[in-house]
Motif scaffolding. Structure first.
Motif, short mmCIF file in Angstrom:
data_model
loop_
_atom_site.label_atom_id
_atom_site.label_comp_id
_atom_site.label_asym_id
_atom_site.label_seq_id
_atom_site.Cartn_x
_atom_site.Cartn_y
_atom_site.Cartn_z
N PRO A 189 0.83 -1.21 0.00
CA PRO A 189 0.00 0.00 0.00
C PRO A 189 0.86 1.26 0.00
O PRO A 189 1.95 1.28 0.57
N LYS A 190 0.36 2.29 -0.65
CA LYS A 190 1.11 3.54 -0.68
C LYS A 190 1.09 4.21 0.69
O LYS A 190 0.17 4.00 1.49
N ARG A 191 2.08 5.02 0.97
CA ARG A 191 2.16 5.71 2.24
C ARG A 191 1.16 6.86 2.28
O ARG A 191 0.73 7.37 1.25
N VAL A 192 0.87 7.30 3.51
CA VAL A 192 -0.12 8.37 3.68
C VAL A 192 0.36 9.68 3.06
O VAL A 192 -0.46 10.53 2.68
N ASP A 193 1.68 9.85 2.97
CA ASP A 193 2.23 11.08 2.37
C ASP A 193 2.72 10.82 0.95
O ASP A 193 3.66 11.46 0.48
N ALA A 194 2.04 9.90 0.24
CA ALA A 194 2.48 9.51 -1.10
C ALA A 194 2.51 10.70 -2.07
O ALA A 194 3.30 10.71 -3.01
N ASP A 195 1.67 11.70 -1.83
CA ASP A 195 1.64 12.85 -2.73
C ASP A 195 2.90 13.71 -2.61
O ASP A 195 3.16 14.56 -3.45
N GLN A 196 3.71 13.47 -1.55
CA GLN A 196 4.96 14.21 -1.36
C GLN A 196 6.18 13.39 -1.76
O GLN A 196 7.31 13.83 -1.59
N ARG A 197 5.93 12.19 -2.29
CA ARG A 197 7.02 11.25 -2.56
C ARG A 197 7.14 10.94 -4.05
O ARG A 197 6.19 11.11 -4.81
N GLN A 198 8.33 10.46 -4.41
CA GLN A 198 8.54 9.90 -5.73
C GLN A 198 8.77 8.40 -5.58
O GLN A 198 9.47 7.95 -4.67
N TRP A 206 10.88 7.99 -1.92
CA TRP A 206 11.53 8.97 -1.06
C TRP A 206 10.80 10.31 -1.17
O TRP A 206 10.10 10.59 -2.15
N LEU A 207 10.96 11.10 -0.14
CA LEU A 207 10.38 12.44 -0.15
C LEU A 207 11.10 13.32 -1.16
O LEU A 207 12.34 13.32 -1.21
N ARG A 208 10.35 14.05 -1.94
CA ARG A 208 10.98 14.95 -2.91
C ARG A 208 11.82 16.02 -2.19
O ARG A 208 12.80 16.51 -2.73
N SER A 209 11.43 16.34 -0.96
CA SER A 209 12.18 17.34 -0.19
C SER A 209 13.53 16.83 0.27
O SER A 209 14.37 17.61 0.73
N ASP A 210 13.78 15.51 0.19
CA ASP A 210 15.06 14.94 0.61
C ASP A 210 16.09 14.93 -0.52
O ASP A 210 17.25 14.55 -0.30
N VAL A 211 15.70 15.31 -1.71
CA VAL A 211 16.64 15.35 -2.83
C VAL A 211 17.50 16.62 -2.71
O VAL A 211 16.99 17.72 -2.48
#
Length: 332
Positions: free
Chosen positions: A263-272, A322-327
């Motif tokens: 299942p996708k994570r709850v913050d999937a909209d912030q992830r790639q 991963w979070l797009r903010s971690d790139v």
């Protein structure tokens, strides 16, 4: 200069009073030469060295009032622990009764109260290191210089001494400049880290900032592991536009690995998310490391081992996200 070779080039560095600054770099980076310049063992071919507003570039080492600890400890083998600690006090003209008091106090502080009459050869490596630190501190120098101070110790003892060094720095408040090639040691001990490469400073910042926001590929890969994503078969998404002349970077522990149908994570909209296949799995006690092939790229994923965790084997299909903010973006 060593012949025609400049070991340190255009070095400009300000050390704050009371901070623990580490000069970090691989062999040949110029870090040890920088420390020898500060200690007075190597004269600068040009430029100046200023301590507390006073130029010391032409002042010999024995007049700089600095405590120095070498990797080899450099204890006097023919003197007892007590006499090793008394020596710098005696050189400063401290009376015998006061020397005894100061030595007793310092031995207790470094947990060697019962070892004063032993010879250095009768001590373990960790105990010799404590004596070397005590001898450097006992004369109350304003600056403490450490040259690979824990390099001769095994891993467990090195970790114990890291804690001891942090406690001593907190207690005595000495301006401390440490040279090491050990990234973990630098991250653990330092208020700031200077990363050197080929005689120049590559980047200077706090441990957290250097690790999380390296500016160059060298810093990113030297200070821990890093996924440098060059010419991938997928577009790297980020919250920030990549500056010109940079490539994407993401730390292995920032990447999550799951089964492709999880299942996708709850913050999937912030992830790639990307699909890949495990090419290798390395178990290292508290951590498990995966090498995952995504198209023509191989990404490293590192996760903490936990009970009930799904384990993937070479050949297994997986999903990475991963979070797009971690790139981050680093220069090459």
């Amino acid at each position: 200069m060593y012949g025609a070779v400049a070991a340190v080039k255009d070095l400009s560095l300000t050390v704050r009073r009371g901070e623990f600054l580490t000069i970090l770099g691989p062999s040949g980076s110029g870090k040890t030469t920088a420390l020898m310049l500060l200690a007075g063992f190597v004269p600068p071919t040009k430029g100046d060295i200023v301590i507390a507003g006073r130029s010391v570039a032409a002042v010999p080492a024995y007049r700089r009032d600095q405590g120095i600890v070498f990797q080899s400890y450099a204890l006097f083998p023919h003197l007892t622990v007590r006499r090793n600690l008394e020596f710098p006090l005696e050189m400063r003209g401290i009376k015998a009764a006061e020397r005894v008091t100061q030595v007793d106090r310092m031995l207790e502080r470094v947990h060697l109260g019962d070892f004063g009459d032993r010879m250095p050869s009768q001590l373990s490596g960790g105990q010799q290191q404590r004596v070397a630190l005590a001898r450097a501190l006992i004369a109350d120098p304003p600056i403490l210089l450490l040259d690979e101070p824990l390099g001769a110790l095994d891993r467990n003892l090195r970790e114990q001494m890291q804690v001891e060094l942090k406690n001593l720095h907190k207690e005595f408040g000495k301006t401390t400049i440490c040279v090491t090639h050990d990234q973990e040691e630098a991250l653990t001990l330092s208020d700031r880290i200077v990363v050197m490469r080929t005689g120049r400073i590559e980047q200077t910042d706090t441990p957290e900032a250097l690790y999380d926001r390296p500016t160059t590929r060298f810093v990113a890969t030297f200070l821990g592991e890093a996924n440098i994503i060059e010419n991938p078969d997928f577009k790297v998404e980020s919250n920030a536009a990549p500056p010109p002349g940079t490539v994407a970077m993401i730390r292995p522990e920032r990447i999550c690995v799951t089964g492709p149908a999880a299942p996708k994570r709850v913050d999937a909209d912030q992830r790639q998310s990307v699909q890949g296949a495990v090419s290798d799995m390395i178990y290292a006690g508290p951590q498990r490391k995966y090498h995952v092939r995504v198209g023509s790229s191989v990404l490293i994923v590192r996760e903490h081992v936990a009970s009930g965790q799904q384990i993937f084997r070479p050949g297994d299909d997986v999903r990475l996200d991963w979070l797009r903010s971690d790139v981050r973006f680093v220069t090459t």
